[in-house]
Write an enzyme that holds these catalytic residues in place. Structure first.
Site, PDB file in Angstrom:
ATOM      1  CE  LYS A  53      -3.814  -2.341   2.099  1.00  0.00           C
ATOM      2  NZ  LYS A  53      -4.164  -3.121   3.242  1.00  0.00           N
ATOM      3  CD  GLN A  72      -3.254  -4.833   6.230  1.00  0.00           C
ATOM      4  OE1 GLN A  72      -3.178  -3.769   5.623  1.00  0.00           O
ATOM      5  NE2 GLN A  72      -3.691  -5.936   5.665  1.00  0.00           N
ATOM      6  CG  ASP A  88     -10.232  -0.953   4.483  1.00  0.00           C
ATOM      7  OD1 ASP A  88      -9.828  -1.016   3.308  1.00  0.00           O
ATOM      8  OD2 ASP A  88      -9.615  -1.430   5.456  1.00  0.00           O
TER       9      ASP A  88
END
Ligand code: NAP
Length: 290
Positions: free
Chosen positions: A58, A102, A125
């Site tokens: 990322k 994460q 997200d």
């Protein structure tokens, strides 16, 4: 579904890698037009090597398109309250555009409570209950709202290849909040008939054989493998699963064998993975443009 490559018996490759490259270029141009670069803050708990690899991926993606990247590493034993306080401070920080945790997290932490602490406007997200609610109530725009990256990436990939969904039977082998459930809603909104399957589904192989569009996101090779006998002739196959089998990264689907029977198929790697990563960048950009 009809093949569009009549001379060859091989399926058309749904090339997520190439499409994602083009999307990243467009994101870079839009980022350059912003008054200041957006910033993605990632929270990583513990030392899981796979999570670390994803996070550094990322970081590279962000660098490529001009998005600032900030990693907050926390020890495995971090307390829930401490993590929530960290998230609240990122919510308040005007230099932070997007926040993501994460996953997976250690067992003692409550992921839903943590995701719910993120400001929905910074939830890149797309997992905050407010954003999930918008998706399920139908008040969203695929190009403007913060939706989960993998399902959004799959829709973009299918749209790019003009794959029709209306009236089709879509079978999704996965019922997680990250993949199966949001994808089911996005497909339903395109007038597909959607079946969500999972580890307790009876006659799973029969269900998969009925699918016009088969999406698998299991990632448990060799316990779960999709072979040519499990797919319908001419189907569209989207392989989301990731396993490490005999030392290499593989999907759920036996690509060579299945691609001789179906019309379109995603490779692993190079299919859904790069699209997921590109959609995260797009969500950070959307959060910034808002
Ligand atoms: P997850 O929450 O563990 O979901 C796995 C799903 O597979 C569950 O619904 C589970 O059923 C089902 N399943 C497990 N064993 C099965 C079996 N033998 N037969 C049928 N269904 C079975 O994981 P996730 O986060 O959704 O991710 C799933 C996979 O996709 C992983 O390999 C992950 O690495 C990959 N992934 C890839 C991308 C990408 O961008 N390429 C993005 C996200 C995830 P139950 O619900 O009954 O347990």
């Amino acid at each position: 579904m009809k093949r569009n490559n009549s001379e060859s018996q091989m399926a058309v490759l749904l090339n997520g890698k190439a499409l994602a490259r083009g999307i990243r270029l467009k994101i870079k141009e839009r980022v350059e037009q912003l008054p200041k670069p957006p910033k993605l803050s990632v929270l990583l708990v513990g030392e899981d090597p796979a999570s670390l690899a994803y996070v550094f991926g990322k970081q590279r993606d962000c660098q490529e398109v001009g998005i600032e990247f900030e990693l907050h590493r926390l020890p495995e034993e971090v307390r829930q309250g401490e993590l929530e306080e960290k998230i609240r401070s990122l919510n308040r920080d005007p230099s932070v555009t997007g926040i993501m945790i994460q996953l997976p997290l250690p067992k003692h932490l409550d992921p839903l409570q943590l995701v719910s602490t993120i400001d929905p406007k910074k939830d890149v997200d797309g997992l905050h209950p407010v954003n999930v609610g918008r998706l399920w109530l139908g008040s969203y725009d695929l190009d403007r709202d913060l939706l989960p990256c993998t399902p959004k990436g799959i829709m973009k990939l299918l749209d790019h290849y003009s794959i029709p969904l209306r009236g089709k039977l879509v079978v999704i082998v996965n019922r997680s909040n990250l993949v199966g459930k949001p994808l089911a809603k996005l497909m339903l909104d395109r007038d597909a008939t959607v079946m969500l399957c999972h580890s307790k589904t009876h006659n799973l192989q029969e269900r998969m054989r009925e699918a016009d569009v088969l999406v698998t996101a299991v990632g448990r090779r060799p316990q779960f493998v999709v072979d040519a006998e499990h797919v319908k002739e001419g189907a569209v196959v989207v392989d989301v699963g990731i396993s490490y089998h005999e030392g290499r990264l593989v999907g759920d689907v036996l690509f060579e064998r299945v691609s001789e029977k179906v019309s379109y198929i995603t490779p692993v790697p190079g299919g859904v993975g790069p699209m997921t990563r590109a959609m995260l960048l797009q969500n950070v950009l959307l959060a910034a443009e808002r």
